[in-house]
Scaffold this active site. Structure first.
Site, PDB file in Angstrom:
ATOM      1  CG  ASP A   1      29.292 111.321  -0.031  1.00 13.83           C
ATOM      2  OD1 ASP A   1      29.011 112.401  -0.009  1.00 13.83           O
ATOM      3  OD2 ASP A   1      28.798 110.797  -0.719  1.00 13.83           O
ATOM      4  CB  SER A   2      25.174 112.038   1.512  1.00 20.34           C
ATOM      5  OG  SER A   2      25.445 112.215   0.301  1.00 20.34           O
TER       6      SER A   2
ATOM      7  CB  CYS B   1      30.270 114.922   1.254  1.00 21.89           C
ATOM      8  SG  CYS B   1      28.568 115.665   1.135  1.00 21.89           S
TER       9      CYS B   1
ATOM     10  CD  GLU C   1      23.686 107.238  -3.442  1.00 20.29           C
ATOM     11  OE1 GLU C   1      23.545 106.325  -2.880  1.00 20.29           O
ATOM     12  OE2 GLU C   1      24.843 107.818  -3.239  1.00 20.29           O
TER      13      GLU C   1
ATOM     14  CG  HIS D   1      26.885 111.389  -5.524  1.00 24.33           C
ATOM     15  ND1 HIS D   1      27.374 111.939  -4.182  1.00 24.33           N
ATOM     16  CD2 HIS D   1      26.201 110.217  -5.243  1.00 24.33           C
ATOM     17  CE1 HIS D   1      26.850 111.000  -3.180  1.00 24.33           C
ATOM     18  NE2 HIS D   1      26.090 110.249  -3.936  1.00 24.33           N
TER      19      HIS D   1
ATOM     20  CB  CYS E   1      28.419 117.061  -6.069  1.00 28.01           C
ATOM     21  SG  CYS E   1      27.606 115.576  -5.298  1.00 28.01           S
TER      22      CYS E   1
END
Ligand code: DGL
Length: 282
Positions: free
Chosen positions: A13-14, A76, A155, A191, A189
């Site tokens: 994932d990012s 992701c 994040e 996240h 997403c």
């Protein structure tokens, strides 16, 4: 040579988001080793152009292939919505993104057919979830909303259930979905499951939240089982984490999130020199 079955599962994932899938994989498949790459040096992906996202994703995959993984999970939504299907079909190992598995779960969960989708700008612009949902159920009414601030908030650790900043942002983003009276909300997403308690509070208990990390872990387990690639030697699974930026904040935030499932070192790598074609010639 390590037998295919004994190789790790590769997840990327990012940044932190893919850990929502790792947590679920560790729970479902405790005998499997996992190699996770979080591209924390280049996060976020979802506000970038399609060409950049594809190049980053191919480099991430090249790194995982070098780790001799037996399967690649793009944990992701942005990559899954952008990476061309011809590329993933040409990989030397099995692959799954999050869109198809998550759309299936949402189509099964909705009673009214009114489904909401939240995701990064790139995911919403791609209309990937919409296409997957319409192919499964022609009667769905879809309301999609891009939520660019959620990834940076997560994040940076703004994911506690009582975080007022994230709640205010969520209230603003979710207004159109409340107005559309969706009964099912796709967290498009990976996240977003980290802020699921906040999203649930804003949307109300009657709305089912579909966690793309969780659904994709379930799909991955099923695909590996079908391909007879699950370990059967009683091995206790390990997890190894790689990031492209400082290991410190990732270790703190991921440990907070993965808890007992963390079990592995965090190593910093550079991914920029990996081939932009994913290391596979098509
Ligand atoms: N977890 C990624 C996704 O599922 C976040 C993308 C980003 O870095 O913006 O879309």
């Amino acid at each position: 040579m390590t037998a295919m079955r004994e190789r790790p599962i590769g997840v990327f994932d990012s940044g932190l988001g893919g850990l929502t899938a790792v947590r679920e994989l560790r729970r479902l498949l405790p005998h499997e080793d996992i190699v996770y790459f979080g591209d924390t040096g280049r996060v976020p992906y979802g506000t970038r152009g399609v060409d950049t996202i594809i190049r980053y994703a191919k480099q991430d995959i090249a790194f995982l292939l070098e780790q001799k993984v037996k399967f690649v999970m793009a944990a992701c939504g942005t990559v899954s919505s952008t990476l061309p299907a011809e590329f993933s079909a040409a990989l030397p190992v099995g692959f799954t993104g999050v869109v198809q598995c998550t759309a299936q779960a949402a189509a099964a969960a909705t009673k009214t057919g009114r489904i909401g989708i939240i995701g990064t700008p790139a995911t919403i612009a791609s209309r990937s979830y919409e296409a997957a949902l319409r192919a499964l159920r022609s009667d769905v009414q879809i309301t999609a909303q891009s939520c660019p601030l959620f990834v940076p908030l997560v994040e940076n650790g703004y994911f506690n259930a009582d975080n007022e900043v994230t709640r205010l942002v969520a209230e603003d983003y979710l207004k159109p979905l409340q107005k559309a009276e969706v009964d099912t909300l796709i967290l498009g997403c990976t996240h977003y499951p980290l802020i699921a308690p906040i999203l649930a509070k804003v949307m109300g208990r009657q709305v089912a939240l579909i966690d793309s990390g969780r659904e994709t872990a379930l799909c991955t387990a099923a695909l590996l089982r079908e391909a007879d690639l699950l370990r059967n030697d009683g091995h206790i699974g390990t997890a190894q984490y790689f990031v492209s930026d400082s290991t410190e904040s990732f270790a703190t935030l991921s440990g907070w999130f993965l808890g007992e499932y963390a079990g592995g070192d965090v190593t910093r790598i550079s991914v920029d020199h990996y081939p932009a074609d994913g290391g596979i010639s098509q």
